[in-house]
Design a protein around this motif. Structure first.
Motif, PDB file in Angstrom:
ATOM      1  N   LYS A  99       9.636   6.872  20.679  1.00 23.32           N
ATOM      2  CA  LYS A  99      10.638   6.962  21.730  1.00 23.32           C
ATOM      3  C   LYS A  99      10.395   8.216  22.563  1.00 23.32           C
ATOM      4  O   LYS A  99      10.118   9.294  22.020  1.00 23.32           O
ATOM      5  CB  LYS A  99      12.050   7.047  21.140  1.00 23.32           C
ATOM      6  CG  LYS A  99      12.476   5.845  20.304  1.00 23.32           C
ATOM      7  CD  LYS A  99      12.735   4.621  21.163  1.00 23.32           C
ATOM      8  CE  LYS A  99      13.284   3.474  20.311  1.00 23.32           C
ATOM      9  NZ  LYS A  99      13.499   2.242  21.118  1.00 23.32           N
ATOM     10  N   VAL A 100      10.517   8.081  23.864  1.00 22.47           N
ATOM     11  CA  VAL A 100      10.512   9.250  24.739  1.00 22.47           C
ATOM     12  C   VAL A 100      11.934   9.812  24.726  1.00 22.47           C
ATOM     13  O   VAL A 100      12.873   9.140  25.146  1.00 22.47           O
ATOM     14  CB  VAL A 100      10.099   8.883  26.175  1.00 22.47           C
ATOM     15  CG1 VAL A 100      10.186  10.113  27.076  1.00 22.47           C
ATOM     16  CG2 VAL A 100       8.691   8.306  26.203  1.00 22.47           C
ATOM     17  N   VAL A 101      12.100  11.027  24.228  1.00 21.61           N
ATOM     18  CA  VAL A 101      13.441  11.596  24.082  1.00 21.61           C
ATOM     19  C   VAL A 101      13.704  12.742  25.045  1.00 21.61           C
ATOM     20  O   VAL A 101      14.857  13.171  25.194  1.00 21.61           O
ATOM     21  CB  VAL A 101      13.683  12.064  22.635  1.00 21.61           C
ATOM     22  CG1 VAL A 101      13.589  10.894  21.670  1.00 21.61           C
ATOM     23  CG2 VAL A 101      12.713  13.169  22.231  1.00 21.61           C
ATOM     24  N   GLY A 102      12.680  13.261  25.697  1.00 19.21           N
ATOM     25  CA  GLY A 102      12.916  14.381  26.599  1.00 19.21           C
ATOM     26  C   GLY A 102      11.748  14.614  27.528  1.00 19.21           C
ATOM     27  O   GLY A 102      10.685  14.005  27.409  1.00 19.21           O
ATOM     28  N   SER A 103      11.975  15.510  28.473  1.00 18.04           N
ATOM     29  CA  SER A 103      10.927  15.936  29.401  1.00 18.04           C
ATOM     30  C   SER A 103      10.427  17.310  28.978  1.00 18.04           C
ATOM     31  O   SER A 103      11.078  18.016  28.210  1.00 18.04           O
ATOM     32  CB  SER A 103      11.482  15.993  30.830  1.00 18.04           C
ATOM     33  OG  SER A 103      12.570  16.909  30.908  1.00 18.04           O
ATOM     34  N   MET A 104       9.300  17.679  29.519  1.00 24.02           N
ATOM     35  CA  MET A 104       8.822  19.051  29.361  1.00 24.02           C
ATOM     36  C   MET A 104       8.714  19.661  30.763  1.00 24.02           C
ATOM     37  O   MET A 104       9.664  19.647  31.485  1.00 24.02           O
ATOM     38  CB  MET A 104       7.522  19.078  28.567  1.00 24.02           C
ATOM     39  CG  MET A 104       7.756  19.223  27.059  1.00 24.02           C
ATOM     40  SD  MET A 104       8.161  20.928  26.562  1.00 24.02           S
ATOM     41  CE  MET A 104       9.638  20.675  25.598  1.00 24.02           C
ATOM     42  N   GLY A 105       7.551  20.190  31.122  1.00 26.73           N
ATOM     43  CA  GLY A 105       7.468  20.902  32.393  1.00 26.73           C
ATOM     44  C   GLY A 105       7.748  20.020  33.594  1.00 26.73           C
ATOM     45  O   GLY A 105       7.245  18.905  33.695  1.00 26.73           O
ATOM     46  N   VAL A 106       8.566  20.530  34.526  1.00 27.83           N
ATOM     47  CA  VAL A 106       8.839  19.839  35.783  1.00 27.83           C
ATOM     48  C   VAL A 106       8.431  20.741  36.940  1.00 27.83           C
ATOM     49  O   VAL A 106       8.423  21.966  36.812  1.00 27.83           O
ATOM     50  CB  VAL A 106      10.330  19.452  35.915  1.00 27.83           C
ATOM     51  CG1 VAL A 106      10.756  18.523  34.786  1.00 27.83           C
ATOM     52  CG2 VAL A 106      11.228  20.687  35.937  1.00 27.83           C
ATOM     53  N   ALA A 107       8.077  20.126  38.052  1.00 28.92           N
ATOM     54  CA  ALA A 107       7.731  20.908  39.240  1.00 28.92           C
ATOM     55  C   ALA A 107       8.955  21.663  39.737  1.00 28.92           C
ATOM     56  O   ALA A 107      10.071  21.134  39.731  1.00 28.92           O
ATOM     57  CB  ALA A 107       7.210  19.986  40.338  1.00 28.92           C
ATOM     58  N   ASP A 108       8.752  22.911  40.145  1.00 25.35           N
ATOM     59  CA  ASP A 108       9.875  23.661  40.706  1.00 25.35           C
ATOM     60  C   ASP A 108       9.846  23.567  42.224  1.00 25.35           C
ATOM     61  O   ASP A 108       9.096  22.776  42.801  1.00 25.35           O
ATOM     62  CB  ASP A 108       9.885  25.104  40.213  1.00 25.35           C
ATOM     63  CG  ASP A 108       8.682  25.911  40.688  1.00 25.35           C
ATOM     64  OD1 ASP A 108       7.925  25.430  41.570  1.00 25.35           O
ATOM     65  OD2 ASP A 108       8.489  27.033  40.187  1.00 25.35           O
ATOM     66  N   ALA A 109      10.674  24.364  42.883  1.00 24.82           N
ATOM     67  CA  ALA A 109      10.814  24.259  44.338  1.00 24.82           C
ATOM     68  C   ALA A 109       9.742  25.032  45.100  1.00 24.82           C
ATOM     69  O   ALA A 109       9.695  24.969  46.335  1.00 24.82           O
ATOM     70  CB  ALA A 109      12.207  24.755  44.758  1.00 24.82           C
ATOM     71  N   ASP A 110       8.879  25.741  44.405  1.00 22.84           N
ATOM     72  CA  ASP A 110       7.864  26.565  45.065  1.00 22.84           C
ATOM     73  C   ASP A 110       6.663  25.706  45.442  1.00 22.84           C
ATOM     74  O   ASP A 110       5.809  25.406  44.620  1.00 22.84           O
ATOM     75  CB  ASP A 110       7.435  27.697  44.126  1.00 22.84           C
ATOM     76  CG  ASP A 110       6.516  28.703  44.808  1.00 22.84           C
ATOM     77  OD1 ASP A 110       6.078  28.436  45.947  1.00 22.84           O
ATOM     78  OD2 ASP A 110       6.219  29.748  44.196  1.00 22.84           O
ATOM     79  N   THR A 111       6.587  25.317  46.702  1.00 24.72           N
ATOM     80  CA  THR A 111       5.459  24.510  47.166  1.00 24.72           C
ATOM     81  C   THR A 111       4.297  25.372  47.658  1.00 24.72           C
ATOM     82  O   THR A 111       3.209  24.859  47.915  1.00 24.72           O
ATOM     83  CB  THR A 111       5.898  23.560  48.296  1.00 24.72           C
ATOM     84  OG1 THR A 111       6.477  24.325  49.366  1.00 24.72           O
ATOM     85  CG2 THR A 111       6.918  22.551  47.785  1.00 24.72           C
TER      86      THR A 111
END
Length: 336
Positions: free
Chosen positions: A106-118
């Protein structure tokens, strides 16, 4: 796709002994509150390292054994067979194939996500500068028919992010040709003209841009993720599954905003990934959701894009409710 189940059996047979808990037997060790975790040794999985180093697992009464793995595709069969309890890794077409074939994870969570710094993102789509200079490529839409470098090829996370960029430009993932390259080889591929563009993580996109080989053209929208937390089916019902997730979330909360670049956190991440704090700080880090919630809509988009490019051999999407379990993130204690 039945061959995926055969591969899983082979991996379990080959790696089962090495993946057993410290006390022997199946992962989780029955009632001994031991959790065996497979993780790809990268800073993107910093919440695990922070929770371990700061004693959050110990405070929860857990013993967490961390085992480095090469990829999620290697570790998922181990989790499905009860040889690992949890896996922190990048998602791939292979994960969906494994789930569709019946492996119990089961996928239970996320890890790294992109932030707002482009300007300085943790990963980016870059284009060979010569093509920009001569006007051949002025936007992502001009990549149609061109070669794009991607770690893992068409069925990996880099191709998913490239697919998102192409769709925003009115194209599809089938409008480019993917070339499988390791991340360190991508700057050279751009320099020699072997590829026209690439989606790659820092510091490799920065190296290509800084030496004048490439131009950054696109970064993932804020909140986009290609990595996450998977539980083996046996571990989902364990009494320690929630405490383990809660401790991970505590680690993620310690990494919010600029706190991820604190000297303490940089030291922890560096020690876990065989780097110095200075080396960790030199590369833009991902962000993390404070509750590490899974992202089922993004997972569905991944599956759709990989189906389009032919990286998946089945025709009907797997409903997210069959493989996503959000209850652990939903029950993370409120932030104090």
């Amino acid at each position: 796709m039945r061959r995926v189940a055969t591969l899983a059996a082979a991996l379990l047979a080959a790696l089962g002994v090495a993946a057993c808990g410290a006390g022997g037997g199946e992962a989780g060790g029955g009632d001994d509150r031991t959790v065996d975790v497979g993780v790809v040794q990268l800073p993107i999985f910093a919440p695990l390292y922070v929770a371990q180093a700061k004693g959050y697992f110990t405070e929860a009464g857990l013993t967490v054994n961390v085992q480095n793995v090469k990829s999620g595709q290697e570790a998922i069969p181990l989790a499905a067979g009860g040889k690992l309890d949890a896996v922190l890794a990048g998602f791939s077409a292979g994960m969906f194939s494994a789930i569709e074939s019946g492996l119990d994870v089961k996928v239970v969570g996320s890890m790294g996500v992109a932030d707002a710094d482009t300007d300085q993102p943790a990963s980016a789509l870059v284009v060979r500068k010569a093509l920009v200079d001569d006007g051949s490529v002025t936007s992502v839409a001009d990549l149609k028919g061109r070669k794009v470098g991607a770690l893992g090829g068409a069925g990996a996370t880099a191709a998913f992010f490239t697919g998102l960029a192409l769709e925003q430009a009115g194209l599809t993932i089938n409008d480019v040709e993917f070339v499988q390259l390791s991340s360190p080889d991508i700057p050279t591929g751009l320099q020699t003209g072997g590829i026209d563009a690439a989606f790659v993580s820092a510091p490799f996109w920065n190296l290509a841009v800084d030496d004048g080989t490439a131009v950054k053209m696109w970064a993932a929208p804020e909140g986009t993720s290609g990595t996450g937390i998977l539980y083996g089916g046996q571990f989902v019902g364990s009494p320690v599954a929630q405490p383990f997730f809660d401790a991970l979330a505590r680690g993620a909360r310690d990494l919010q905003g600029d706190a991820r670049y604190s000297q303490e956190n940089l030291t922890i991440i560096g020690e876990a990934t065989d780097q110095t704090p200075e080396q960790v700080a030199a590369v833009p880090l991902y962000a993390w959701l404070p509750d590490l919630a899974p992202l089922p809509e993004q997972l569905s988009t991944m599956e759709r894009i990989w189906m389009q490019v032919g990286a998946l051999e089945y025709d009907s999407p797997v409903p997210p409710e069959q493989y996503v379990d959000a209850r652990f993130a939903e029950h993370v204690p409120a932030q104090g």
